[in-house]
Design a protein around this motif. Structure first.
Motif, PDB file in Angstrom:
ATOM      1  N   CYS A  14       0.827  -1.208   0.000  1.00  0.00           N
ATOM      2  CA  CYS A  14       0.000   0.000   0.000  1.00  0.00           C
ATOM      3  C   CYS A  14       0.863   1.262   0.000  1.00  0.00           C
ATOM      4  O   CYS A  14       0.502   2.270  -0.619  1.00  0.00           O
ATOM      5  CB  CYS A  14      -0.936   0.003   1.213  1.00  0.00           C
ATOM      6  SG  CYS A  14      -2.260  -1.226   1.112  1.00  0.00           S
ATOM      7  N   ASN A  15       1.999   1.207   0.679  1.00  0.00           N
ATOM      8  CA  ASN A  15       2.918   2.350   0.678  1.00  0.00           C
ATOM      9  C   ASN A  15       3.580   2.521  -0.687  1.00  0.00           C
ATOM     10  O   ASN A  15       3.870   3.649  -1.116  1.00  0.00           O
ATOM     11  CB  ASN A  15       3.988   2.179   1.758  1.00  0.00           C
ATOM     12  CG  ASN A  15       3.431   2.330   3.158  1.00  0.00           C
ATOM     13  OD1 ASN A  15       2.438   3.025   3.366  1.00  0.00           O
ATOM     14  ND2 ASN A  15       4.058   1.672   4.125  1.00  0.00           N
ATOM     15  N   TYR A  17       2.165   1.613  -3.554  1.00  0.00           N
ATOM     16  CA  TYR A  17       1.122   1.999  -4.503  1.00  0.00           C
ATOM     17  C   TYR A  17      -0.092   2.534  -3.730  1.00  0.00           C
ATOM     18  O   TYR A  17      -1.131   1.882  -3.666  1.00  0.00           O
ATOM     19  CB  TYR A  17       0.714   0.807  -5.372  1.00  0.00           C
ATOM     20  CG  TYR A  17       1.868   0.197  -6.120  1.00  0.00           C
ATOM     21  CD1 TYR A  17       2.343   0.771  -7.297  1.00  0.00           C
ATOM     22  CD2 TYR A  17       2.511  -0.951  -5.640  1.00  0.00           C
ATOM     23  CE1 TYR A  17       3.416   0.223  -7.980  1.00  0.00           C
ATOM     24  CE2 TYR A  17       3.592  -1.498  -6.320  1.00  0.00           C
ATOM     25  CZ  TYR A  17       4.033  -0.906  -7.489  1.00  0.00           C
ATOM     26  OH  TYR A  17       5.103  -1.448  -8.160  1.00  0.00           O
ATOM     27  N   PRO A  18       0.025   3.733  -3.146  1.00  0.00           N
ATOM     28  CA  PRO A  18      -1.062   4.267  -2.316  1.00  0.00           C
ATOM     29  C   PRO A  18      -2.376   4.449  -3.078  1.00  0.00           C
ATOM     30  O   PRO A  18      -3.451   4.340  -2.491  1.00  0.00           O
ATOM     31  CB  PRO A  18      -0.497   5.615  -1.840  1.00  0.00           C
ATOM     32  CG  PRO A  18       0.601   5.950  -2.790  1.00  0.00           C
ATOM     33  CD  PRO A  18       1.176   4.655  -3.213  1.00  0.00           C
ATOM     34  N   HIS A  19      -2.303   4.710  -4.381  1.00  0.00           N
ATOM     35  CA  HIS A  19      -3.514   4.890  -5.181  1.00  0.00           C
ATOM     36  C   HIS A  19      -4.248   3.567  -5.414  1.00  0.00           C
ATOM     37  O   HIS A  19      -5.394   3.571  -5.879  1.00  0.00           O
ATOM     38  CB  HIS A  19      -3.159   5.518  -6.533  1.00  0.00           C
ATOM     39  CG  HIS A  19      -2.109   4.770  -7.295  1.00  0.00           C
ATOM     40  ND1 HIS A  19      -0.797   4.696  -6.867  1.00  0.00           N
ATOM     41  CD2 HIS A  19      -2.172   4.051  -8.452  1.00  0.00           C
ATOM     42  CE1 HIS A  19      -0.094   3.970  -7.732  1.00  0.00           C
ATOM     43  NE2 HIS A  19      -0.898   3.567  -8.695  1.00  0.00           N
ATOM     44  N   GLU A  20      -3.598   2.434  -5.092  1.00  0.00           N
ATOM     45  CA  GLU A  20      -4.229   1.122  -5.237  1.00  0.00           C
ATOM     46  C   GLU A  20      -4.450   0.456  -3.881  1.00  0.00           C
ATOM     47  O   GLU A  20      -4.751  -0.739  -3.819  1.00  0.00           O
ATOM     48  CB  GLU A  20      -3.338   0.211  -6.103  1.00  0.00           C
ATOM     49  CG  GLU A  20      -3.211   0.629  -7.549  1.00  0.00           C
ATOM     50  CD  GLU A  20      -4.485   0.396  -8.364  1.00  0.00           C
ATOM     51  OE1 GLU A  20      -5.503  -0.026  -7.758  1.00  0.00           O
ATOM     52  OE2 GLU A  20      -4.444   0.632  -9.572  1.00  0.00           O
ATOM     53  N   ALA A  21      -4.302   1.229  -2.798  1.00  0.00           N
ATOM     54  CA  ALA A  21      -4.389   0.648  -1.450  1.00  0.00           C
ATOM     55  C   ALA A  21      -5.722  -0.048  -1.204  1.00  0.00           C
ATOM     56  O   ALA A  21      -5.767  -1.131  -0.601  1.00  0.00           O
ATOM     57  CB  ALA A  21      -4.161   1.741  -0.403  1.00  0.00           C
ATOM     58  N   GLU A  22      -6.813   0.546  -1.667  1.00  0.00           N
ATOM     59  CA  GLU A  22      -8.131  -0.050  -1.429  1.00  0.00           C
ATOM     60  C   GLU A  22      -8.244  -1.433  -2.067  1.00  0.00           C
ATOM     61  O   GLU A  22      -8.699  -2.394  -1.439  1.00  0.00           O
ATOM     62  CB  GLU A  22      -9.226   0.858  -1.971  1.00  0.00           C
ATOM     63  CG  GLU A  22     -10.635   0.324  -1.715  1.00  0.00           C
ATOM     64  CD  GLU A  22     -11.719   1.248  -2.256  1.00  0.00           C
ATOM     65  OE1 GLU A  22     -12.898   0.858  -2.199  1.00  0.00           O
ATOM     66  OE2 GLU A  22     -11.380   2.359  -2.731  1.00  0.00           O
ATOM     67  N   LYS A  80      -5.791  -1.619 -10.842  1.00  0.00           N
ATOM     68  CA  LYS A  80      -5.695  -1.125 -12.217  1.00  0.00           C
ATOM     69  C   LYS A  80      -4.266  -0.779 -12.634  1.00  0.00           C
ATOM     70  O   LYS A  80      -3.925  -0.873 -13.807  1.00  0.00           O
ATOM     71  CB  LYS A  80      -6.577   0.114 -12.380  1.00  0.00           C
ATOM     72  CG  LYS A  80      -8.048  -0.116 -12.036  1.00  0.00           C
ATOM     73  CD  LYS A  80      -8.650  -1.255 -12.838  1.00  0.00           C
ATOM     74  CE  LYS A  80     -10.111  -1.478 -12.475  1.00  0.00           C
ATOM     75  NZ  LYS A  80     -10.697  -2.648 -13.188  1.00  0.00           N
ATOM     76  N   ASP A  81      -3.433  -0.372 -11.684  1.00  0.00           N
ATOM     77  CA  ASP A  81      -2.051  -0.023 -11.998  1.00  0.00           C
ATOM     78  C   ASP A  81      -1.319  -1.276 -12.465  1.00  0.00           C
ATOM     79  O   ASP A  81      -1.205  -2.250 -11.720  1.00  0.00           O
ATOM     80  CB  ASP A  81      -1.361   0.547 -10.751  1.00  0.00           C
ATOM     81  CG  ASP A  81       0.037   1.093 -11.062  1.00  0.00           C
ATOM     82  OD1 ASP A  81       0.797   0.415 -11.780  1.00  0.00           O
ATOM     83  OD2 ASP A  81       0.357   2.185 -10.565  1.00  0.00           O
TER      84      ASP A  81
END
Length: 257
Positions: A14-15, A17-22, A80-81
């Motif tokens: 999550c750190n 890729y914070p935009h994919e954390a959920e 998605k990333d």
């Protein structure tokens, strides 16, 4: 370096890729309990094992439902990333497959069992080499002819297009032809159609499909077993080595020229 513990592992991703954390958290919250259940189920014996299965029928049903899906069906809907998805999909490489071709249930187990506490590995007595030596011994005792340091130069065919044997060259450079009723090919499929079989053996449409197929990247994994806790030996994480350019080359399972 990726931590072994599931909580630290998720936090690290999550750190990164914070935009994919959920999506990352949802993936592990949804499927990690299944891996935990499998480990606990394997530990139990007899009636206790049957009862444990009965009271956890919903988990079994969810595992069976995954058999109709692929790893891509799960990951693509959550992350998605492409780079984040590539790291999550790395366990598919253990099977030499792209994650879009791997059974979702198998993928879940390969991805998450490593992080379950007490999920010890098995190790053959005498080492992994003992397994191959035992198989070779049984093969030879049953009448098999084992040829070491021998290169396969090609496959021979009869007039009906059926494979009849293989042409091999030993370490002295001498070539011989070994005939057989059944031949099992373990070479890469591209090498089989381009180098081992005569031109015209396969239809052009099949050869084109093989040459345009995007394979998964295979690897060799070394496992530490013997029912030990790796942390007792100072091993607190492991490394993921991957090609950062791969995600830019592969978008939605298609090769970008």
């Amino acid at each position: 370096n990726i931590p072994i513990g599931i909580d630290d592992y998720v936090d690290t991703l999550c750190n990164m890729y914070p935009h994919e954390a959920e999506g990352i958290k949802k993936f592990h919250q949804t499927y990690y309990p299944m891996a935990e259940w499998v480990v606990e189920f394997e530990k139990r014996r007899g009636l206790n094992k049957m009862l444990y299965a009965l009271i956890n029928l919903p988990i079994i049903a969810r595992l069976l439902a995954l058999r109709r899906r692929t790893a891509a069906d799960i990951l693509d809907s959550l992350v998605k990333d492409p780079k984040a998805r590539e790291i999550l999909a790395l366990p598919a490489n253990l099977f030499g497959l792209h994650y879009s071709e791997l059974d979702a249930a198998v993928f879940i187990m390969a991805s998450l069992l490593f992080h379950v506490l007490d999920s010890s590995a098995y190790y053959p007595i005498g080492g992994s080499g003992k397994v191959s030596k035992t198989l070779a011994k049984c093969f030879c005792e049953s009448g098999g002819d084992l040829s070491l340091q021998t290169h396969v130069e090609g496959i021979t065919f009869d007039g009906n297009g059926c494979a009849t044997g293989v042409v091999v060259k030993d370490k002295s450079g001498m070539s011989t032809t070994k005939t057989a009723k059944c031949i099992i090919n373990c070479a890469d499929l591209s090498e089989l159609i381009d180098q081992l079989c005569p031109q015209g053996t396969f239809p052009e449409i099949f050869m084109k499909k093989v040459h345009t197929h995007i394979p998964g990247r295979s690897l060799v994994a070394a496992w530490a077993g013997l029912d030990i806790d790796l942390k007792d030996y100072g091993i607190t994480d492991y490394e993921i080595i991957h090609n950062n350019d791969m995600s830019e080359q592969m978008i939605d399972n298609k090769l970008i020229e």
